[in-house]
Write an enzyme that holds these catalytic residues in place. Structure first.
Site, PDB file in Angstrom:
ATOM      1  CG  HIS A 119      -1.833  -1.157   1.316  1.00 35.35           C
ATOM      2  ND1 HIS A 119      -2.817  -1.376   0.391  1.00 35.35           N
ATOM      3  CD2 HIS A 119      -1.914  -2.177   2.210  1.00 35.35           C
ATOM      4  CE1 HIS A 119      -3.488  -2.479   0.706  1.00 35.35           C
ATOM      5  NE2 HIS A 119      -2.949  -2.983   1.809  1.00 35.35           N
ATOM      6  CG  HIS A 151      -6.437  -5.840   0.940  1.00 36.45           C
ATOM      7  ND1 HIS A 151      -7.242  -5.201   1.858  1.00 36.45           N
ATOM      8  CD2 HIS A 151      -5.149  -5.604   1.304  1.00 36.45           C
ATOM      9  CE1 HIS A 151      -6.465  -4.609   2.752  1.00 36.45           C
ATOM     10  NE2 HIS A 151      -5.204  -4.824   2.449  1.00 36.45           N
TER      11      HIS A 151
END
Lengths: 336, 336
Positions: free
Chosen positions: A58, A220
């Protein structure tokens, strides 16, 4: 796989080696745990420690938010996986200067479990840790079960606000209260245009078909609210903004907003500005006032093409904390 | 096309509308030309004006380098196309406070032609404009014809250095000399792993086949030095660093370096750090000292997957100018 990697199973190790070298003026790796990155001068005497942690992939989140007046230590997980309880615990010990630690993390099952185990370990050692979980993703659970929602890019506001409160001398309870207020006032929604590939897997875990988009997708690839034919940027921005307006009663009493449009990894910056033009128009039409804007890659999902819109309603306290100078790799706020 | 756009022919217009709203505290659109973005308080009395310009699609470049102690005005072109001579001229007039204007731009045929026409127009109006062209791309022409090389991410160092010299009260000739020194001391090389798509075209203008990479590719997909099987990050970083070391005689007399690894648009930040780990190792082994590191998306190429390595050799002057505080959307250097 068209990627700049060595061993797909070692991307986190390899990234951390480079990260440590690139930002050695600001951060260092914990001597106790190579999956913990801490601010060079942490723990800071007299200050409540701020800790976060989460899966890798991320970037600049999470490790990029370690910085001055931001996060003191971060636990680094494998790609899209929670850091271990041991890593959260080690991050607590690196951040604690005796005033306690505020663990501000995103609401995911693995992180929740590991943070709670780590808090137990810390308590046994006499370190007080309290926590706040970011729950900004409106698509991840209905309004009635807001506490079950996932944390996405809204975490950045939580860290900024909590970090500033701690830097300004707030007690642990005060830091927790301010960070919780940031969370309570923040809503996010994502739209995905393409999937992402975890290097160790080598192919996407999910698909977004050409000419379709997934409204409400998670960071995700968690299933969103709906898959539909791709729309124009104006239409997408309208639906995203409306989803947030429908979820949160933005007060009409002179409240101002902080707005973030984060790319999810492979979305050209140009397109974030195209979306923002419409987001701003809608908010303005509703009589809302935009106080501060953040556009760029703040929380990404490897090579996912998509965007996350985050809106936080401000009050005087949140404005002060948002404006407080901070310096991290992911965000920098200079003195006015 | 999986993109967040409205009309593919209007992406620049739409981007500029959002950009202007998002950064209204820092910049504004010229009243004379909606393809010119200027620093809000430009022209700055007593200061040499700094102008740049180039095609869109490289965001945060070029418009993102308008800022305090950086660029005063930028001419904005269509995607991958030079701004018009009129736009460069209008940018000159917005930046000129009577001390003259330094036009610091990347060496491409269209930009060169339009800048020179604009300089002629400005001279007719009594505005003195001198220029420096960034020529950092070692893959774009042999050493012997370095002046023919294209400017890629190295332009950022040129703007930072020239902008700081102007902010510190440098005369036009002094700004030009410092910016030229930055260019002379800077080399870059790109590697591409995938092509990019101009929205108005709708499909890539070139291809990079799966499992191959293009070494030395340009920022618009200009053919590189070779197409070869994709290698590990360590191997790619080694070849990139070596290409720069082969081209520039890095002095061994205590010189330090500024290093930038810029993603070209869709490369995960994680991978830039994986590459940097090896770049640093090699430079260190050569006895070179890294003074400052920039990792992120500084100059992109729409949705191209690739990276650009840029190295500038520093001396005391360049260090001072690089460290001078600056605030722009693309780069922020805070006071030490």
């Amino acid at each position: 796989m068209q990627r700049f990697i060595n061993d797909p199973d070692l991307v986190v190790e390899d990234m951390l080696k480079g990260y440590q070298k690139a930002h050695q003026d600001l951060i260092t790796v914990s001597k106790n745990n190579d999956r913990v990155i801490k601010l060079k001068n942490a723990p800071i005497k007299g200050k409540v420690g701020i800790v976060t942690g989460g899966g890798s992939g991320h970037e600049p989140c999470f490790l990029g938010y370690v910085g001055h007046n931001m996060v003191d230590a971060v636990a680094v997980g494998e790609v899209f996986s929670s850091p271990t309880a041991q890593s959260f615990y080690d991050a607590f010990t690196e951040a604690d200067a005796g005033q306690g630690v505020a663990c501000l993390f995103g609401n995911y099952a693995g992180d929740n479990m590991n943070v709670k185990m780590a808090i137990q370990m810390a308590e046994d050692d006499g370190i007080t840790v309290k926590y706040v979980t970011a729950t900004d993703d409106v698509a991840s659970s209905p309004k009635e079960t807001r506490h079950k929602r996932h944390g996405i890019a809204g975490g950045v506001f939580m860290w900024k606000v909590g970090g500033a409160r701690a830097a300004l001398g707030g007690s642990l309870d005060e830091v927790i209260t301010s960070a919780q207020k940031a969370v309570d006032n923040t809503r996010s929604i994502c739209v995905g245009l393409s999937a992402c590939t975890i290097p160790a897997v080598g192919h996407p875990n999910f698909k977004i078909a050409e000419n379709t988009m997934e409204f409400g997708i998670g960071h995700h690839g968690e299933a969103g609210i709906r898959v539909e034919a791709i729309k124009t940027a104006d239409e997408i921005a309208t639906e995203m903004t409306q989803a947030i307006l429908d979820d949160f009663s933005f007060s009409d009493s002179n409240h101002e907003l902080a707005v973030m449009l984060s790319g999810l990894g492979t979305t050209p910056i140009m397109e974030l500005y195209i979306l923002y033009d419409k987001v701003e128009k809608i908010l303005k039409e509703k009589g809302l006032c935009i106080y501060k804007v953040f556009i760029g890659n703040y929380v990404t999902s490897l090579d996912m093409n998509g965007t996350c819109l985050t809106i936080m309603q401000l009050d005087d306290e949140l404005k002060t904390l948002l404006d407080h100078p901070a310096k991290s790799v992911g965000i920098e706020i200079s003195a006015k």
